[in-house]
Scaffold this motif. Structure first.
Motif, PDB file in Angstrom:
ATOM      1  N   ARG A   1       0.841  -1.187   0.000  1.00  0.00           N
ATOM      2  CA  ARG A   1       0.000   0.000   0.000  1.00  0.00           C
ATOM      3  C   ARG A   1       0.886   1.251   0.000  1.00  0.00           C
TER       4      ARG A   1
ATOM      5  N   LYS B   1      -8.454  -1.421   5.621  1.00  0.00           N
ATOM      6  CA  LYS B   1      -9.141  -2.363   4.748  1.00  0.00           C
ATOM      7  C   LYS B   1      -8.190  -3.482   4.304  1.00  0.00           C
TER       8      LYS B   1
ATOM      9  N   ALA C   1      -1.666   6.646   0.750  1.00  0.00           N
ATOM     10  CA  ALA C   1      -3.040   6.159   0.913  1.00  0.00           C
ATOM     11  C   ALA C   1      -3.536   6.474   2.319  1.00  0.00           C
TER      12      ALA C   1
ATOM     13  N   GLU D   1      -7.684   2.951   3.963  1.00  0.00           N
ATOM     14  CA  GLU D   1      -7.254   1.989   2.948  1.00  0.00           C
ATOM     15  C   GLU D   1      -6.330   0.946   3.556  1.00  0.00           C
TER      16      GLU D   1
END
Length: 376
Positions: free
Chosen positions: A325, A336, A329, A333
């Motif tokens: 990631r 998740k 972000a 996010e």
């Protein structure tokens, strides 16, 4: 009987960092009747691995760092120490851009095999033009005085030695090998049992991180993430294993953000595999890394990992356990991704072990390559 050959490792200090743990993995696995390790460190205080080094037959010598003296004083003191404590089959330096000075000292001391080893892909988040200019100078020193260049991965090699040297084939890639069996999770040993042994909450999502409290590891991001998880009603514990100069600052930040009760600060631990087996998800939002040994260990355990896109892609061993990631972000996010990783099915342990061995991360396999690097 013939005395074993000796190799001298030059390190900042033998605490439980990635490079230091990699050296110890090799040290435990090699035939110490043939080869022994000695160490020069820049820390006067006792470090985590010092007692084990002495038990294995190694010696530890203190030389002040360049920052604590001057380049010439450092080089002379190091050369004198190498002469006095040798002879050495090789000198193996692990201090990134300072390794050229160590190679220079080893040459002055008459050592034929002089190794500079890159363990990182950067040393600052946003280097200035002066930093980059210095790196070029340090690189020339490394290339002139070393006889062997070694890196944990392609990107780490390119950072310290330059892309041209990587293309030339002069750099030996030495994967950060581990004892695969240490991280194997027996079927009869449940996650809940491991959590109970370590006084962790058996019914909460245990998110783990192992790393020194240093800017590079980006612990402040983990505090922000914990705040978001709490706000969203996720039942979790964040376990931060390690110590370092920023620990008190991060603890204060956790209190300020109202998440101190959700976080376990363990300090330095000797039983890393047990913590790996107790975690549900491993999170690593580092600003930069070489090829972090801790991620190899996490994947060997079958642990799903959510990591930053600043970590080299070489860290993904192909087990299907890595989610990358962006640090740009949102925490939502990342949250998740963590929840998805937790719910995903892990590959079979046999599959993981096979991939680790195939990609050269079994330390027992690495011994032959290491002996070749040392000219033995």
């Amino acid at each position: 009987m013939n005395e074993p050959k000796r190799v001298l490792h030059i390190v900042g200090g033998m605490n439980r960092g990635g490079a230091e743990t990699m050296i110890m993995n090799l040290y435990r696995a090699l035939d110490r009747t043939v080869l022994q390790f000695d160490f020069i460190t820049h820390r006067e205080e006792t470090c985590d691995y010092d007692e084990e080094i002495h038990q294995l037959g190694g010696r530890i010598f203190y030389v002040p760092s360049i920052g604590a003296s001057s380049p010439w004083s450092f080089v002379k003191k190091l050369a004198d120490t190498i002469k006095q404590t040798g002879p050495y089959q090789a000198v193996h330096a692990h201090t990134d851009f300072q390794t050229g000075f160590s190679a220079f000292s080893a040459k002055m001391a008459g050592v034929q095999v002089r190794i500079c080893h890159s363990h990182n892909t950067a040393w600052k988040q946003s280097p200035s033009w002066f930093d980059l200019w210095m790196l070029k100078g340090f690189r020339q020193l490394i290339l002139f005085y070393s006889t062997k260049l070694v890196a944990c991965g392609e990107e780490a090699g390119a950072f310290l030695f330059g892309k041209n040297k990587m293309k030339s084939g002069r750099v030996d890639i030495l994967p950060n090998g581990i004892d695969v069996n240490m991280f194997y999770q027996p079927k009869e040993e449940s996650k809940a049992q491991m959590k109970k042994k370590l006084n962790l909450h058996e019914k909460k999502l245990v998110i783990g991180h192992i790393g020194r409290f240093h800017e590079q590891k980006n612990h402040s991001f983990l505090i922000d993430l914990a705040r978001t998880l709490k706000k969203q009603g996720v039942s979790f514990q964040l376990v931060l294993v390690g110590d370092g100069p920023l620990r008190k600052e991060i603890e204060a930040c956790a209190i300020h953000e109202g998440v101190r009760d959700e976080i376990v600060f363990t300090g330095i631990v000797s039983k890393v595999p047990q913590y790996m087996k107790a975690f549900d998800v491993f999170v690593m939002p580092s600003l930069f890394e070489g090829l972090p040994l801790v991620l190899v260990e996490a994947q060997a355990t079958g642990l799903p990992c959510v990591i930053s896109d600043h970590i080299t892609k070489e860290a993904d061993l192909g087990c299907g356990l890595i989610k990358r990631r962006s640090l740009q972000a949102s925490e939502h996010e990342w949250m998740k991704a963590i929840l998805e990783a937790f719910q995903a099915e892990s590959p079979a342990q046999e599959t993981i072990t096979s991939l680790l061995v195939k990609r050269g991360f079994d330390v027992k396999q690495n011994i032959t390559g290491v002996m070749n690097i040392y000219g033995l």
